[in-house]
Design a protein around this motif. Structure first.
Motif, PDB file in Angstrom:
ATOM      1  N   SER A   2      74.233  59.705  74.054  1.00  0.00           N
ATOM      2  CA  SER A   2      73.299  59.032  73.160  1.00  0.00           C
ATOM      3  C   SER A   2      72.377  58.100  73.946  1.00  0.00           C
ATOM      4  O   SER A   2      72.760  57.521  74.964  1.00  0.00           O
ATOM      5  CB  SER A   2      74.075  58.223  72.117  1.00  0.00           C
ATOM      6  N   LYS A   3      71.155  57.970  73.464  1.00  0.00           N
ATOM      7  CA  LYS A   3      70.196  57.077  74.124  1.00  0.00           C
ATOM      8  C   LYS A   3      70.611  55.613  74.000  1.00  0.00           C
ATOM      9  O   LYS A   3      70.086  54.754  74.706  1.00  0.00           O
ATOM     10  CB  LYS A   3      68.807  57.266  73.530  1.00  0.00           C
ATOM     11  N   TYR A   4      71.556  55.321  73.097  1.00  0.00           N
ATOM     12  CA  TYR A   4      72.015  53.939  72.906  1.00  0.00           C
ATOM     13  C   TYR A   4      73.185  53.584  73.823  1.00  0.00           C
ATOM     14  O   TYR A   4      73.584  52.429  73.891  1.00  0.00           O
ATOM     15  CB  TYR A   4      72.448  53.716  71.466  1.00  0.00           C
ATOM     16  N   SER A   5      73.723  54.578  74.509  1.00  0.00           N
ATOM     17  CA  SER A   5      74.958  54.368  75.271  1.00  0.00           C
ATOM     18  C   SER A   5      74.785  53.445  76.472  1.00  0.00           C
ATOM     19  O   SER A   5      75.755  52.857  76.951  1.00  0.00           O
ATOM     20  CB  SER A   5      75.523  55.714  75.746  1.00  0.00           C
ATOM     21  N   MET A   7      73.068  50.685  76.497  1.00  0.00           N
ATOM     22  CA  MET A   7      72.927  49.273  76.119  1.00  0.00           C
ATOM     23  C   MET A   7      74.213  48.516  76.428  1.00  0.00           C
ATOM     24  O   MET A   7      75.311  49.007  76.162  1.00  0.00           O
ATOM     25  CB  MET A   7      72.574  49.145  74.634  1.00  0.00           C
ATOM     26  N   GLU A  12      78.078  52.164  69.518  1.00  0.00           N
ATOM     27  CA  GLU A  12      77.248  52.838  68.515  1.00  0.00           C
ATOM     28  C   GLU A  12      78.059  53.334  67.319  1.00  0.00           C
ATOM     29  O   GLU A  12      77.648  53.148  66.161  1.00  0.00           O
ATOM     30  CB  GLU A  12      76.497  54.005  69.155  1.00  0.00           C
ATOM     31  N   LEU A 185      68.860  49.388  64.789  1.00  0.00           N
ATOM     32  CA  LEU A 185      69.386  50.087  65.959  1.00  0.00           C
ATOM     33  C   LEU A 185      68.255  50.371  66.948  1.00  0.00           C
ATOM     34  O   LEU A 185      68.411  50.194  68.169  1.00  0.00           O
ATOM     35  CB  LEU A 185      70.057  51.386  65.512  1.00  0.00           C
ATOM     36  N   GLU A 186      67.109  50.790  66.421  1.00  0.00           N
ATOM     37  CA  GLU A 186      65.954  51.044  67.279  1.00  0.00           C
ATOM     38  C   GLU A 186      65.407  49.740  67.862  1.00  0.00           C
ATOM     39  O   GLU A 186      64.937  49.711  68.999  1.00  0.00           O
ATOM     40  CB  GLU A 186      64.866  51.761  66.481  1.00  0.00           C
ATOM     41  N   LYS A 188      67.183  47.111  68.661  1.00  0.00           N
ATOM     42  CA  LYS A 188      68.079  46.764  69.767  1.00  0.00           C
ATOM     43  C   LYS A 188      67.681  47.516  71.034  1.00  0.00           C
ATOM     44  O   LYS A 188      67.594  46.934  72.121  1.00  0.00           O
ATOM     45  CB  LYS A 188      69.522  47.128  69.413  1.00  0.00           C
ATOM     46  N   LEU A 189      67.487  48.819  70.866  1.00  0.00           N
ATOM     47  CA  LEU A 189      67.148  49.667  72.010  1.00  0.00           C
ATOM     48  C   LEU A 189      65.829  49.240  72.640  1.00  0.00           C
ATOM     49  O   LEU A 189      65.710  49.171  73.873  1.00  0.00           O
ATOM     50  CB  LEU A 189      67.067  51.127  71.556  1.00  0.00           C
ATOM     51  N   ASP A 192      66.339  45.660  74.417  1.00  0.00           N
ATOM     52  CA  ASP A 192      67.396  45.509  75.425  1.00  0.00           C
ATOM     53  C   ASP A 192      66.856  45.270  76.843  1.00  0.00           C
ATOM     54  O   ASP A 192      67.339  44.361  77.526  1.00  0.00           O
ATOM     55  CB  ASP A 192      68.328  46.715  75.404  1.00  0.00           C
ATOM     56  N   ARG A 318      71.861  41.422  71.363  1.00  0.00           N
ATOM     57  CA  ARG A 318      71.370  41.867  72.666  1.00  0.00           C
ATOM     58  C   ARG A 318      71.255  40.722  73.673  1.00  0.00           C
ATOM     59  O   ARG A 318      71.860  40.743  74.725  1.00  0.00           O
ATOM     60  CB  ARG A 318      70.007  42.558  72.507  1.00  0.00           C
TER      61      ARG A 318
END
Length: 342
Positions: A2-5, A7, A12, A185-186, A188-189, A192, A318
């Motif tokens: 995942s693209k969030y991993s 952070m 997630e 969620l977006e 945060k990304l 970050d 964050r």
């Protein structure tokens, strides 16, 4: 993957599951709103202590622009010892404590419930002292995402306003809130990398000034006091963007570290004024702007209301972790708080 991993310290699956759990509280909050509206009340008291007071402060600011109903925001410890002439059996108390055992909040709820004043609490543990001393409980079932607490308050308060004929968009707004977790969620990304750089650059600062106003003042106060002072032992001062010009501006020099959290509502004009001054007089200015983050599926007219959740998600979730990563001081370590009686 995942693209969030990537952070820092972000889970997630836990966050998404928490979004589902918080959504399940929507009908509970709405039903409580319907009950208290039917029974009637003369005013609302939002009251808590510490970090839990921050979202209630935002609710108080929002209320000023949406309702003629008298709405008060009170620090629970002060309310216990001082009281309030407007607090009567016709009042409605709304309080919040994730743990449900915050000493002052529990004492406040117990005192006023016994006096016949209705208490609505948002808390995680339905068997907690706070829950047992409340007339109604909206469950905090989430494990992750402090910003989700706002959703419970929004569903409760705006449904009350809708019942009073003061917020006719409630159905759209209430349902659009279910899209908020994905938007946060977006956020945060997006934030970050900026959080990483801010923390790395300023974690050794001997002193920081945190400025915010209007609906995001509560989150500015929370991050300065609860995250940086309580959890990181860093020396800070928080001040509203309006009051900044009546004292604090005099200690700003070119090497003074300042963070400005900008809202999305009418008081943003005061944030702009502070920004203009700070860009001229300090070289260490960081700006966190709630307008920088998209709200897909949520009408722009609600952005000023949602702004505190954006501030919460990028700061508490964050920036706090990146400060911790640099200071090597755990966010869980306290010297005094909850360590002994005082």
């Amino acid at each position: 993957m995942s693209k969030y991993s990537e952070m820092l310290k972000f889970k997630e699956e836990e966050y998404r599951n928490s979004a589902k759990l918080i959504g399940e509280a929507k009908p509970i909050a709405e039903e409580i709103a319907n009950i208290v509206t039917k029974d009637g009340f003369s005013n609302i008291f939002f009251t808590a202590v510490g970090g839990s007071l921050a979202p209630l402060m935002a609710m108080g600011e929002i209320a000023k622009q949406l309702t003629e109903l008298p709405v008060y925001v009170e620090q629970a410890a002060e309310l216990i010892v001082r009281g309030h002439k407007a607090l009567t059996e016709k009042s409605l108390i709304i309080t919040l404590s994730k743990s449900g055992d915050t000493k002052e909040t529990v004492e406040m709820a117990k005192k006023y419930k016994e006096m016949g004043i209705r208490v609505i609490s948002c808390t995680k543990n339905l068997e907690s002292p706070l829950a047992k001393n409340s007339n109604y409980v909206i469950p905090m079932r989430h494990e992750n995402g402090v910003e989700y607490e706002y959703m419970l308050l929004f569903w409760l308060f705006f449904k009350i306003l809708s019942n009073r004929g003061e917020f006719l968009d409630y159905n759209d707004f209430g349902n659009q809130l279910l899209l908020l977790p994905e938007n946060l969620l977006e956020a945060k990304l997006q934030f970050d990398p900026q959080a990483k750089e801010m923390a790395k650059q300023y974690y050794k600062e001997p002193y920081m000034i945190w400025i915010g106003g209007g609906e995001v003042w509560g989150e500015t106060y929370l991050f300065s006091m609860c995250l940086l002072e309580e959890m990181q032992w860093l020396k800070t001062k928080s001040v509203t963007s309006s009051e900044f010009f009546h004292g604090t501006l005099e200690i700003v020099e070119e090497d003074t570290c300042v963070f400005l959290v900008k809202g999305s509502g009418k008081t943003r004009a005061l944030d702009d004024r502070a920004e203009k001054f700070l860009k001229k007089y300090t070289k260490k200015l960081s700006i966190i702007d709630t307008l920088d983050f998209k709200l897909n599926g949520i009408d722009e007219k609600y952005r000023w209301i949602i702004a505190p959740t954006i501030a919460s998600t990028v700061l508490v979730d964050r920036l706090a972790f990146h400060f911790e990563d640099n200071t090597k001081h755990s966010l869980d370590i306290r010297r005094y708080y909850r360590q002994f009686d005082y």
